[in-house]
Design a protein around this motif. Structure first.
Motif, mmCIF file in Angstrom:
data_model
loop_
_atom_site.group_PDB
_atom_site.id
_atom_site.type_symbol
_atom_site.label_atom_id
_atom_site.label_comp_id
_atom_site.label_asym_id
_atom_site.label_seq_id
_atom_site.Cartn_x
_atom_site.Cartn_y
_atom_site.Cartn_z
ATOM 1 N N GLY A 30 0.786 -1.227 0.000
ATOM 2 C CA GLY A 30 0.000 0.000 0.000
ATOM 3 C C GLY A 30 0.816 1.274 0.000
ATOM 4 O O GLY A 30 0.269 2.363 0.182
ATOM 5 N N THR A 31 2.116 1.176 -0.231
ATOM 6 C CA THR A 31 2.975 2.364 -0.189
ATOM 7 C C THR A 31 3.258 2.904 -1.581
ATOM 8 O O THR A 31 2.971 2.255 -2.591
ATOM 9 C CB THR A 31 4.330 2.029 0.477
ATOM 10 N N VAL A 32 3.828 4.080 -1.621
ATOM 11 C CA VAL A 32 4.193 4.696 -2.893
ATOM 12 C C VAL A 32 5.208 3.842 -3.654
ATOM 13 O O VAL A 32 5.235 3.850 -4.880
ATOM 14 C CB VAL A 32 4.733 6.133 -2.666
ATOM 15 N N ALA A 34 5.166 0.762 -4.140
ATOM 16 C CA ALA A 34 4.496 -0.292 -4.904
ATOM 17 C C ALA A 34 3.567 0.259 -5.988
ATOM 18 O O ALA A 34 3.083 -0.478 -6.827
ATOM 19 C CB ALA A 34 3.686 -1.174 -3.964
ATOM 20 N N GLN A 35 3.318 1.559 -5.985
ATOM 21 C CA GLN A 35 2.323 2.161 -6.864
ATOM 22 C C GLN A 35 2.955 2.843 -8.077
ATOM 23 O O GLN A 35 2.969 4.050 -8.189
ATOM 24 C CB GLN A 35 1.488 3.181 -6.080
ATOM 25 N N GLY A 36 3.480 2.070 -8.994
ATOM 26 C CA GLY A 36 4.008 2.631 -10.228
ATOM 27 C C GLY A 36 5.344 3.334 -10.104
ATOM 28 O O GLY A 36 5.786 3.986 -11.042
ATOM 29 N N CYS A 37 5.956 3.218 -8.979
ATOM 30 C CA CYS A 37 7.260 3.842 -8.763
ATOM 31 C C CYS A 37 8.348 2.906 -9.277
ATOM 32 O O CYS A 37 8.286 1.706 -9.081
ATOM 33 C CB CYS A 37 7.452 4.080 -7.268
#
Length: 82
Positions: A30-32, A34-37
């Motif tokens: 749920g962290t940045v 894991a989100q498309g970084c």
């Protein structure tokens, strides 16, 4: 740690390491990171390779006490004279 007197080596038990990694990956999902970084923390398959996801204060608190049950401890073997 007094219980480690005479220990040749110690290693984290595989089941403890696997359980920790599963919890870590769940927290990281749920962290940045894991989100498309894209960063050097992520492997080619998208897995985030790190050993901690919290604050330095939480890390220090977590490492304050050693849980010997989480480790395999190998005692020093006495040498037999030849």
């Amino acid at each position: 740690v007094r219980a480690l007197d005479g220990a040749a080596w110690m290693d984290v038990r595989p089941e403890v390491q696997d359980a920790y990694d599963t919890r870590l990956q769940q927290r990281l999902a749920g962290t940045v990171w894991a989100q498309g970084c894209s960063s050097w923390y992520k492997s080619a398959d998208g897995r985030i390779d790190t050993n901690w996801s919290g604050s330095v204060t939480a890390y220090r608190r977590r490492l304050r006490r050693l849980r010997l049950a989480d480790f395999h401890v190998e005692p020093v073997r006495e040498r037999v004279p030849s």
